[in-house]
Design an enzyme around this catalytic site. Structure first.
Site, PDB file in Angstrom:
ATOM      1  N   CYS A 164       0.809  -1.222   0.000  1.00 24.57           N
ATOM      2  CA  CYS A 164       0.000   0.000   0.000  1.00 24.57           C
ATOM      3  C   CYS A 164       0.839   1.268   0.000  1.00 24.57           C
ATOM      4  O   CYS A 164       0.290   2.375  -0.010  1.00 24.57           O
ATOM      5  CB  CYS A 164      -0.947  -0.018   1.193  1.00 24.57           C
ATOM      6  SG  CYS A 164      -1.981  -1.497   1.219  1.00 24.57           S
ATOM      7  N   HIS A 304      -2.701   8.110   6.011  1.00 19.41           N
ATOM      8  CA  HIS A 304      -2.954   6.794   5.422  1.00 19.41           C
ATOM      9  C   HIS A 304      -4.360   6.348   5.811  1.00 19.41           C
ATOM     10  O   HIS A 304      -5.104   5.856   4.970  1.00 19.41           O
ATOM     11  CB  HIS A 304      -1.897   5.805   5.917  1.00 19.41           C
ATOM     12  CG  HIS A 304      -1.907   4.498   5.203  1.00 19.41           C
ATOM     13  ND1 HIS A 304      -1.827   4.394   3.829  1.00 19.41           N
ATOM     14  CD2 HIS A 304      -1.978   3.216   5.662  1.00 19.41           C
ATOM     15  CE1 HIS A 304      -1.867   3.123   3.478  1.00 19.41           C
ATOM     16  NE2 HIS A 304      -1.959   2.387   4.568  1.00 19.41           N
ATOM     17  N   GLU A 315      -0.996   5.341  13.514  1.00 23.66           N
ATOM     18  CA  GLU A 315      -0.687   6.559  12.774  1.00 23.66           C
ATOM     19  C   GLU A 315      -0.907   7.794  13.641  1.00 23.66           C
ATOM     20  O   GLU A 315      -0.111   8.748  13.599  1.00 23.66           O
ATOM     21  CB  GLU A 315      -1.526   6.646  11.498  1.00 23.66           C
ATOM     22  CG  GLU A 315      -1.128   7.815  10.620  1.00 23.66           C
ATOM     23  CD  GLU A 315      -1.775   7.805   9.242  1.00 23.66           C
ATOM     24  OE1 GLU A 315      -1.320   8.582   8.376  1.00 23.66           O
ATOM     25  OE2 GLU A 315      -2.726   7.025   9.028  1.00 23.66           O
ATOM     26  N   LYS A 336      -9.575   7.949   2.185  1.00 29.61           N
ATOM     27  CA  LYS A 336     -10.094   6.579   2.083  1.00 29.61           C
ATOM     28  C   LYS A 336     -11.512   6.461   2.634  1.00 29.61           C
ATOM     29  O   LYS A 336     -12.205   5.483   2.341  1.00 29.61           O
ATOM     30  CB  LYS A 336      -9.158   5.611   2.810  1.00 29.61           C
ATOM     31  CG  LYS A 336      -7.795   5.452   2.139  1.00 29.61           C
ATOM     32  CD  LYS A 336      -6.915   4.473   2.898  1.00 29.61           C
ATOM     33  CE  LYS A 336      -5.548   4.299   2.250  1.00 29.61           C
ATOM     34  NZ  LYS A 336      -4.676   5.491   2.400  1.00 29.61           N
ATOM     35  N   HIS A 341      -9.755   2.007   0.231  1.00 32.91           N
ATOM     36  CA  HIS A 341      -8.311   1.797   0.209  1.00 32.91           C
ATOM     37  C   HIS A 341      -7.954   1.232  -1.150  1.00 32.91           C
ATOM     38  O   HIS A 341      -8.249   0.070  -1.451  1.00 32.91           O
ATOM     39  CB  HIS A 341      -7.896   0.846   1.326  1.00 32.91           C
ATOM     40  CG  HIS A 341      -6.415   0.784   1.535  1.00 32.91           C
ATOM     41  ND1 HIS A 341      -5.520   1.353   0.672  1.00 32.91           N
ATOM     42  CD2 HIS A 341      -5.665   0.206   2.526  1.00 32.91           C
ATOM     43  CE1 HIS A 341      -4.292   1.142   1.107  1.00 32.91           C
ATOM     44  NE2 HIS A 341      -4.359   0.451   2.236  1.00 32.91           N
ATOM     45  N   PHE A 400       2.001  -3.426   4.076  1.00 37.96           N
ATOM     46  CA  PHE A 400       2.409  -4.720   4.616  1.00 37.96           C
ATOM     47  C   PHE A 400       3.907  -4.918   4.381  1.00 37.96           C
ATOM     48  O   PHE A 400       4.476  -4.441   3.403  1.00 37.96           O
ATOM     49  CB  PHE A 400       1.645  -5.856   3.947  1.00 37.96           C
ATOM     50  CG  PHE A 400       0.190  -5.961   4.352  1.00 37.96           C
ATOM     51  CD1 PHE A 400      -0.324  -5.250   5.418  1.00 37.96           C
ATOM     52  CD2 PHE A 400      -0.667  -6.797   3.649  1.00 37.96           C
ATOM     53  CE1 PHE A 400      -1.657  -5.354   5.790  1.00 37.96           C
ATOM     54  CE2 PHE A 400      -2.012  -6.914   4.006  1.00 37.96           C
ATOM     55  CZ  PHE A 400      -2.498  -6.195   5.069  1.00 37.96           C
TER      56      PHE A 400
END
Length: 414
Positions: A164, A304, A315, A336, A341, A400
């Site tokens: 991502c 994010h 975050e 998002k 996402h 990830f």
């Protein structure tokens, strides 16, 4: 020695709330949710039966029909966004500048539609029926490959694949290529088209997706106490970067400037960030340090903000670590909440939106933020867009594998 300045001279987007940038921007400011039932396949029996799909996108507007048939869905979005990007920027590749113009586009999953289709065909009909174009249509780097072919750009041509954070790494490394004088112009950003049975079931197995099937438009709710996972999206966001000298020489309209780029690794876990958000904080600090910008100068963070329990909490903690008391004075929002996402495309699309925010002086909201999480206690611009002059936007992407990337965008001034 003064650092070369890198500016943004073009941008484009294809998203679940608009097949072009202006429609996307209008819907963002209106707080429109792009979430709805999955239509690309029958989701009966899946834990999650909704997503943020792109609707009525016609790639034949941008490439010949024969080419369309030899492209996966993610490449359709990339070539469409690229065509709009070149029109927006007014930049044309010619024999004199071709070797100084490159393309780096991030993608996390690649041609998963093609993979699933032809794996099934192999099992049912055998290897003699395999499509000759299977491999070149499948591979992630075919998206920047097609952009290079259609434009004539002969500089660096590659994809960044870092889950991502793919799109944000693309922007960061394209910026670096210009800083190092390898190129004058770079197309960069991210693309993804991975809403398929395999991907949805895989993310469901991880318990990563929201399962709010009764009211999907409320499912993506970053920083809200009742968030239960992210909503899959798809799309593409591209920027045209140039050295300031090159942009001025061709009379380009300068939209914004890139002030700094930061990247880091968590060195912690395959999918989970450390609870302190240490790796995220390291990337944000690196972007600020490269820019020579004090934390207190940043007005806005395009977070994010995935709508998962752990990401949003970590975050928030990372932002507090980096910005201290100023964390409560800046505005942190999550696109998002409306577009879902978009995985490898996220950094590209959110970079485009960050640049638009600098230009327009309006911060899009975080929708569905109805019950704030007591531990996520910053100003996330809940539910209503806010008119505010913004000088610096820090755009965050985390993936990830513990991969983190941040780009600091600046309002352009001579």
């Amino acid at each position: 020695m003064n650092k070369k300045r890198v500016v943004v001279t073009g941008f484009s987007a294809v998203t679940p709330i608009g097949n072009d940038l202006e429609t996307t921007w209008s819907n963002l400011l209106a707080g429109v949710s792009g979430t709805g039932p999955i239509t690309g396949f029958d989701p009966e029996g899946y834990d999650t039966r909704f997503c943020c799909e792109i609707k009525n996108f016609d790639p034949a507007k941008y490439v010949p029909a024969k080419q369309v048939r030899r492209m996966d869905r993610f490449t359709h979005f990339a070539v469409g966004a690229a065509a709009m990007l070149f029109e927006n920027s007014g930049f044309k590749v010619d024999p004199e500048n071709a070797h100084r113009a490159g393309v780096i586009v991030g993608c996390g999953m690649g041609g998963i539609h093609t993979l699933e289709t032809y794996h099934k065909k192999l099992l049912e009909q055998g290897p003699s029926r395999m499509w000759p174009f299977f491999i070149p249509v499948l591979i992630s780097n075919i998206a920047p490959g097609h952009i290079s072919i259609m434009s004539g750009a002969k500089g660096p041509n590659l994809t960044t694949t870092s889950a991502c954070a793919s799109g944000m790494h693309s922007v960061g490394y394209a910026y670096s290529d210009i800083l190092l004088d390898r190129c004058d112009v770079m197309v960069c950003g991210g693309v993804e088209g991975a809403i398929t049975p395999l991907a949805v079931s895989g993310f469901n197995a991880m318990k990563a997706l929201s399962t709010r099937n009764d009211e999907p438009e409320k499912a993506s709710r970053p920083f809200d106490k009742d968030r239960d996972g992210f909503v899959m999206g798809e799309g593409c966001g591209l920027l045209l970067l140039e050295s300031l000298e090159h942009a001025k020489a061709r009379g380009a309209t300068i939209l914004a400037e890139i002030a700094g780029f930061g990247a880091s690794g968590d060195a912690y876990h395959m999918t989970a960030p450390p609870e302190t958000g240490e790796g995220m904080a390291l990337a944000m600090k690196a972007a600020l340090r490269e820019a020579g910008v004090a934390p207190g100068d940043v007005d806005h963070i395009n977070a994010h903000g995935t709508s998962t329990q752990l990401n949003d909490l970590c975050e928030t903690r990372a932002i507090k670590t980096v910005f201290g008391k100023h964390a409560y004075e800046l505005v942190a929002t999550s696109n998002k909440s409306m577009i879902g996402h978009t995985l490898g495309a996220a950094g590209g699309i959110e970079s485009v939106i960050s640049v638009k925010t600098l230009i327009e002086g309006v911060i899009p909201p975080t929708i569905n933020l109805d019950t704030p999480d007591p531990e996520c206690d910053l100003d996330y611009c809940p539910n209503v867009a806010r008119k505010q002059k913004v000088n610096y936007v820090l755009c965050n992407s985390f993936g990830f594998g513990g991969t983190n990337a941040c780009v600091l965008y600046k309002r352009f001034e001579e």
